[in-house]
Write a protein that holds these residues in place. Structure first.
Motif, mmCIF file in Angstrom:
data_model
loop_
_atom_site.group_PDB
_atom_site.id
_atom_site.type_symbol
_atom_site.label_atom_id
_atom_site.label_comp_id
_atom_site.label_asym_id
_atom_site.label_seq_id
_atom_site.Cartn_x
_atom_site.Cartn_y
_atom_site.Cartn_z
ATOM 1 N N LYS A 10 0.826 -1.211 0.000
ATOM 2 C CA LYS A 10 0.000 0.000 0.000
ATOM 3 C C LYS A 10 0.861 1.263 0.000
ATOM 4 O O LYS A 10 0.561 2.222 -0.712
ATOM 5 C CB LYS A 10 -0.934 0.000 1.207
ATOM 6 C CG LYS A 10 -2.074 -0.981 1.082
ATOM 7 C CD LYS A 10 -2.974 -0.937 2.305
ATOM 8 C CE LYS A 10 -4.168 -1.847 2.141
ATOM 9 N NZ LYS A 10 -5.105 -1.739 3.279
ATOM 10 N N LEU A 11 1.911 1.276 0.804
ATOM 11 C CA LEU A 11 2.777 2.460 0.870
ATOM 12 C C LEU A 11 3.574 2.649 -0.414
ATOM 13 O O LEU A 11 3.754 3.782 -0.870
ATOM 14 C CB LEU A 11 3.687 2.385 2.086
ATOM 15 C CG LEU A 11 2.975 2.429 3.448
ATOM 16 C CD1 LEU A 11 3.975 2.271 4.585
ATOM 17 C CD2 LEU A 11 2.159 3.699 3.605
ATOM 18 N N HIS A 13 2.629 1.796 -3.413
ATOM 19 C CA HIS A 13 1.676 2.280 -4.419
ATOM 20 C C HIS A 13 1.302 3.750 -4.187
ATOM 21 O O HIS A 13 1.239 4.540 -5.125
ATOM 22 C CB HIS A 13 0.433 1.403 -4.411
ATOM 23 C CG HIS A 13 -0.610 1.845 -5.375
ATOM 24 N ND1 HIS A 13 -0.490 1.660 -6.735
ATOM 25 C CD2 HIS A 13 -1.788 2.492 -5.196
ATOM 26 C CE1 HIS A 13 -1.541 2.168 -7.344
ATOM 27 N NE2 HIS A 13 -2.350 2.681 -6.430
ATOM 28 N N ALA A 14 1.051 4.110 -2.942
ATOM 29 C CA ALA A 14 0.556 5.457 -2.644
ATOM 30 C C ALA A 14 1.628 6.536 -2.697
ATOM 31 O O ALA A 14 1.348 7.667 -3.084
ATOM 32 C CB ALA A 14 -0.096 5.466 -1.256
ATOM 33 N N PHE A 15 2.861 6.205 -2.304
ATOM 34 C CA PHE A 15 3.884 7.241 -2.136
ATOM 35 C C PHE A 15 5.076 7.139 -3.082
ATOM 36 O O PHE A 15 5.898 8.045 -3.111
ATOM 37 C CB PHE A 15 4.395 7.237 -0.684
ATOM 38 C CG PHE A 15 3.345 7.632 0.312
ATOM 39 C CD1 PHE A 15 2.981 8.963 0.471
ATOM 40 C CD2 PHE A 15 2.709 6.675 1.077
ATOM 41 C CE1 PHE A 15 2.017 9.332 1.387
ATOM 42 C CE2 PHE A 15 1.746 7.036 2.003
ATOM 43 C CZ PHE A 15 1.395 8.364 2.153
ATOM 44 N N ILE A 63 -3.533 5.610 4.564
ATOM 45 C CA ILE A 63 -3.285 4.509 3.624
ATOM 46 C C ILE A 63 -3.397 3.158 4.315
ATOM 47 O O ILE A 63 -3.880 2.188 3.730
ATOM 48 C CB ILE A 63 -1.903 4.668 2.941
ATOM 49 C CG1 ILE A 63 -1.859 5.975 2.138
ATOM 50 C CG2 ILE A 63 -1.562 3.463 2.072
ATOM 51 C CD1 ILE A 63 -2.907 6.103 1.046
#
Length: 111
Positions: A10-11, A13-15, A63
């Protein structure tokens, strides 16, 4: 899926971080072997430029909100811009403090 893997994916992908380390620190606490309840995240991304520390932490927490609500007991966040990271920590990320115990059950029976 392991909680560690979920947080990491998740991290990423998001950042789109230039550095990311998701560390399971559960073994340092009073939990069963193999637990995934205490994590440290070191994340370095240009997306943090211009953001205050609280804004960075809120962004990361948003997130991983599902994991925080259902699975994680503690999440230590170390959030940096690339310039902060290279200036202060690139050679050695910050260490986590030692756990002093903290089982509420143990506190009640000890006193």
């Amino acid at each position: 899926m392991l909680i560690h893997t979920s947080i990491e994916q998740k991290l990423l992908h998001a950042f789109q971080p230039v550095f990311l380390d998701v560390i399971n620190e559960s073994h340092m606490h009073s939990v069963a072997p193999g637990s995934e309840s205490h994590f440290k995240v070191v994340i370095v991304t240009p997306l943090f430029d211009g953001m205050r520390l609280l804004q960075r932490h809120r962004a990361v927490n948003a997130i991983v909100a599902e994991e925080l609500a259902e699975k994680i007991h503690a999440l230590a966040l170390h959030t940096y811009t690339p310039s902060e990271w290279y200036e202060y920590y690139a050679e050695k990320p910050p260490a986590s403090p030692k756990c002093f115990g903290g089982s509420k059950k143990a506190e009640k029976t000890a006193g």
